[in-house]
Design a protein around this motif. Sequence first.
Motif, short mmCIF file in Angstrom:
data_model
loop_
_atom_site.label_atom_id
_atom_site.label_comp_id
_atom_site.label_asym_id
_atom_site.label_seq_id
_atom_site.Cartn_x
_atom_site.Cartn_y
_atom_site.Cartn_z
N ARG A 1 -5.96 -1.77 11.77
CA ARG A 1 -5.78 -2.05 10.34
C ARG A 1 -4.29 -2.07 10.00
NH1 ARG A 1 -9.41 -1.20 6.07
NH2 ARG A 1 -10.64 0.30 7.26
N GLY A 2 -3.85 -3.18 9.42
CA GLY A 2 -2.44 -3.32 9.09
C GLY A 2 -2.09 -2.71 7.75
N CYS A 3 -0.83 -2.82 7.38
CA CYS A 3 -0.35 -2.27 6.10
C CYS A 3 -1.03 -2.95 4.90
CB CYS A 3 1.16 -2.44 5.99
SG CYS A 3 2.08 -1.56 7.27
N ASP A 4 -1.51 -4.16 5.11
CA ASP A 4 -2.19 -4.88 4.03
C ASP A 4 -3.65 -4.47 3.87
OD1 ASP A 4 -3.14 -5.88 6.38
OD2 ASP A 4 -2.72 -7.99 5.93
N GLY A 5 -4.08 -3.51 4.69
CA GLY A 5 -5.47 -3.05 4.60
C GLY A 5 -6.46 -3.91 5.34
N GLN A 6 -5.99 -4.95 5.99
CA GLN A 6 -6.86 -5.86 6.73
C GLN A 6 -6.83 -5.54 8.22
OE1 GLN A 6 -8.81 -8.12 5.03
NE2 GLN A 6 -7.91 -7.08 3.24
N TRP A 7 -7.94 -5.92 8.91
CA TRP A 7 -8.01 -5.70 10.35
C TRP A 7 -7.41 -6.88 11.09
CZ3 TRP A 7 -9.34 -1.13 12.36
CH2 TRP A 7 -10.09 -0.24 11.56
N HIS A 8 -6.62 -6.58 12.13
CA HIS A 8 -5.96 -7.61 12.91
C HIS A 8 -6.18 -7.34 14.39
CE1 HIS A 8 -3.81 -9.00 9.32
NE2 HIS A 8 -3.56 -7.72 9.06
N GLU A 9 -6.31 -8.42 15.17
CA GLU A 9 -6.42 -8.26 16.61
C GLU A 9 -5.13 -7.68 17.17
OE1 GLU A 9 -7.60 -11.66 18.81
OE2 GLU A 9 -9.49 -11.94 17.72
N ALA A 10 -5.29 -6.85 18.22
CA ALA A 10 -4.13 -6.22 18.84
C ALA A 10 -4.38 -6.10 20.34
CB ALA A 10 -3.87 -4.85 18.24
N SER A 11 -3.30 -5.91 21.08
CA SER A 11 -3.45 -5.65 22.51
C SER A 11 -3.93 -4.22 22.71
CB SER A 11 -2.12 -5.87 23.23
OG SER A 11 -1.18 -4.88 22.81
N TRP A 12 -4.44 -3.93 23.91
CA TRP A 12 -4.90 -2.56 24.18
C TRP A 12 -3.75 -1.56 24.06
CZ3 TRP A 12 -9.45 -0.54 23.97
CH2 TRP A 12 -10.58 -1.32 24.21
N SER A 13 -2.58 -1.92 24.55
CA SER A 13 -1.46 -0.98 24.48
C SER A 13 -1.07 -0.69 23.04
CB SER A 13 -0.25 -1.53 25.26
OG SER A 13 0.14 -2.79 24.74
N ASP A 14 -1.07 -1.72 22.20
CA ASP A 14 -0.72 -1.51 20.79
C ASP A 14 -1.80 -0.69 20.08
OD1 ASP A 14 1.59 -2.94 21.12
OD2 ASP A 14 0.79 -4.81 20.28
N ALA A 15 -3.07 -0.98 20.40
CA ALA A 15 -4.16 -0.25 19.75
C ALA A 15 -4.14 1.22 20.14
CB ALA A 15 -5.50 -0.88 20.13
N LEU A 16 -3.93 1.51 21.41
CA LEU A 16 -3.90 2.90 21.87
C LEU A 16 -2.69 3.63 21.30
CD1 LEU A 16 -5.03 2.42 25.57
CD2 LEU A 16 -6.36 3.42 23.70
N GLN A 17 -1.57 2.93 21.21
CA GLN A 17 -0.38 3.56 20.64
C GLN A 17 -0.60 3.88 19.17
OE1 GLN A 17 2.39 4.55 22.35
NE2 GLN A 17 2.79 5.60 20.41
N SER A 18 -1.33 3.00 18.47
CA SER A 18 -1.64 3.27 17.06
C SER A 18 -2.50 4.52 16.92
CB SER A 18 -2.35 2.05 16.46
OG SER A 18 -2.75 2.30 15.13
N VAL A 19 -3.45 4.70 17.83
CA VAL A 19 -4.30 5.89 17.81
C VAL A 19 -3.47 7.14 18.07
CG1 VAL A 19 -6.20 7.06 18.96
CG2 VAL A 19 -6.36 4.62 18.50
N VAL A 20 -2.62 7.08 19.09
CA VAL A 20 -1.78 8.24 19.43
C VAL A 20 -0.90 8.62 18.25
CG1 VAL A 20 0.12 9.01 20.89
CG2 VAL A 20 -1.81 7.77 21.90
N THR A 21 -0.29 7.63 17.64
CA THR A 21 0.60 7.91 16.49
C THR A 21 -0.18 8.56 15.35
OG1 THR A 21 1.98 6.01 17.09
CG2 THR A 21 2.18 6.86 14.84
N GLY A 22 -1.36 8.03 15.06
CA GLY A 22 -2.15 8.57 13.97
C GLY A 22 -2.60 10.00 14.22
N LEU A 23 -3.06 10.28 15.45
CA LEU A 23 -3.53 11.63 15.77
C LEU A 23 -2.36 12.63 15.75
CD1 LEU A 23 -6.09 10.90 18.63
CD2 LEU A 23 -6.58 11.53 16.27
N LYS A 24 -1.21 12.22 16.25
CA LYS A 24 -0.05 13.11 16.21
C LYS A 24 0.33 13.45 14.78
CE LYS A 24 2.42 12.09 20.52
NZ LYS A 24 3.66 11.50 21.11
N GLN A 25 0.29 12.44 13.91
CA GLN A 25 0.66 12.66 12.52
C GLN A 25 -0.31 13.62 11.84
OE1 GLN A 25 3.50 11.21 11.09
NE2 GLN A 25 3.06 12.75 9.53
N VAL A 26 -1.61 13.44 12.10
CA VAL A 26 -2.61 14.33 11.50
C VAL A 26 -2.42 15.75 11.99
CG1 VAL A 26 -5.07 14.87 11.44
CG2 VAL A 26 -4.31 12.52 11.11
#
Length: 563
Positions: free
Chosen positions: A280-305
């Motif tokens: 999900r991008g900043c615009d609130g919409q879902w966008h296709e991503a590579s596996w590396s980008d998707a996993l990095q997004s998960v890691v960043t979110g979990l670290k922040q929480v």
Amino acid sequence: MVELTIDGLKVEAAEGSMLIQAAHEAGLYIPHFCYHKKLSIAANCRMCLVEVEKAPKALPACATPVTNGMVVHTRSPKAIDAQRAVMEFLLINHPLDCPVCDQGGECQLQDLAVGYGESASRYKEPKRVVFHKPMGPLISAEQMQRCIHCTRCVRVGQEISGYMELGMLNRGEFSEITTFVGEAVESELSGNMIDVCPVGALLSKPFSMNARTWELARRRSVSPHDSVGANLVVQTKMDRVLRVVPFENEPVNECWISDRDRFSYAGLYSEDRLQHPMVRGCDGQWHEASWSDALQSVVTGLKQVREDGGGAQIGALATETSTLEELALLARLTRALGSDNIDFRLRGDGAAFDAVRSGAPWLGLPIADLNTLDRALVVGSFLRKDHPLLAQRLRQAAKRGMQLSLVDSVAADPLVPVAGRMTVKPSALVTALAEIAVALAECKSQPAPEGLSGVQPGESARAIAASLASGERVAVLMGNLALADDQAAQLAANAQAIATLAGGRFGFLTPGGNTVGGYLAGAVPAEGGLDARRMLGGEPLKAYLVLHAEPRLDSELGERAVR
């Protein structure tokens, strides 16, 4: 045991068994079509004719009981001539369209015609025409002129599925296998009719005309849909699943699988199935991503929480269809993040059940032992929907005299004769089991279980108790509905008391393919952790890891889960 001689080989066989069974156990093959080891004897194809000394004519091996001293010849000139004559009759009306038949390459008639058929037919009359039959979206009956009237499909419906959906109409050359009122075949085990058909009369409609058997690669697999773990063979072509068939495993699924095991592969290619990771991008919409980008997004979110609210603000939800490795890794990851909020049980009060359970809830006996029971009590289960293969085993046991009793909230027909039944509202299931426990204690002249001394059993409870008390091999089984009930802990306690009083086994008809694995992998909350109900029903957490689940559909709090 009796001793007989087959093709010069001394063979021992159980008294009352048939010649074909004795021969197959000795490793001697007798050609056949209508005979199937799991079905009753029909003896209508006559392909298994053999010579028995002192008998005036060839006899069908599938319907001739063994006797002591019997001498049998399966390959003598007399037997071969009889088998060739039968094959000639079977091929009179067969269309001989092997090049365009989906059964080509795995057709029993095709194989035996090579050994017992002639190169040309003596019959010049026109072949009969049989119009296709509508049997629904799963079974193709477009080429019923191929049918040789072995009636295996009829017997699968009647004996395995539990009710007769197919039958034979008319007589002589006008005989046809069909549904009696032109409706679809709707049994949850209907696909097994395709497997037992020895010719190309009944075929898989989703697979039809997609590939030939020799083009398919095969991979062993296990069904995720229920706790039976039916063994499967997944057949693929160019990395696309085209067919799923049973892998024979006598202690587990015998040679059967349910329709959802057989045809659910079609969901792999649903149009709404994700093909790529989405972020999900900043615009609130879902966008296709590579596996590396998707996993990095998960890691960043979990670290922040974790930095903002600590690991306790992270929860993990899974389902019983997840593999043992997936559940173990999810549990390790969640706890490494500092959280004990993990649960794969999306329905029911897991915390209350954990307070009374010891170990992982399982069936309590080998699956194959269900066939040997003489008494069974099933609590809170839609047997045919939840565990169709276990319902089939109980069906076979009932034919041998087993008495089945049910305690449920919906009077669904299990297609098994029922000795006793209590259909009550869900909140009254605990009371119903308490009544049975007290009535059973009276039958056994024992004191009532602790805490149940004031319960007064009704007539239905007494009837079920009397049935259980009269058995030697007894099982009490809790189903999906009971496990998902808010009072699952008390239900389990009362059911355990009944099993103890009856001197039987107590177990669970668990949901999903890997409930036991979820407990063994530690995918349940430890002390202080939140179970699924409290993760979704209480104060929302800041982050959730979801494995193989659609919380809106899979959870009892689905609407709340997606808010």
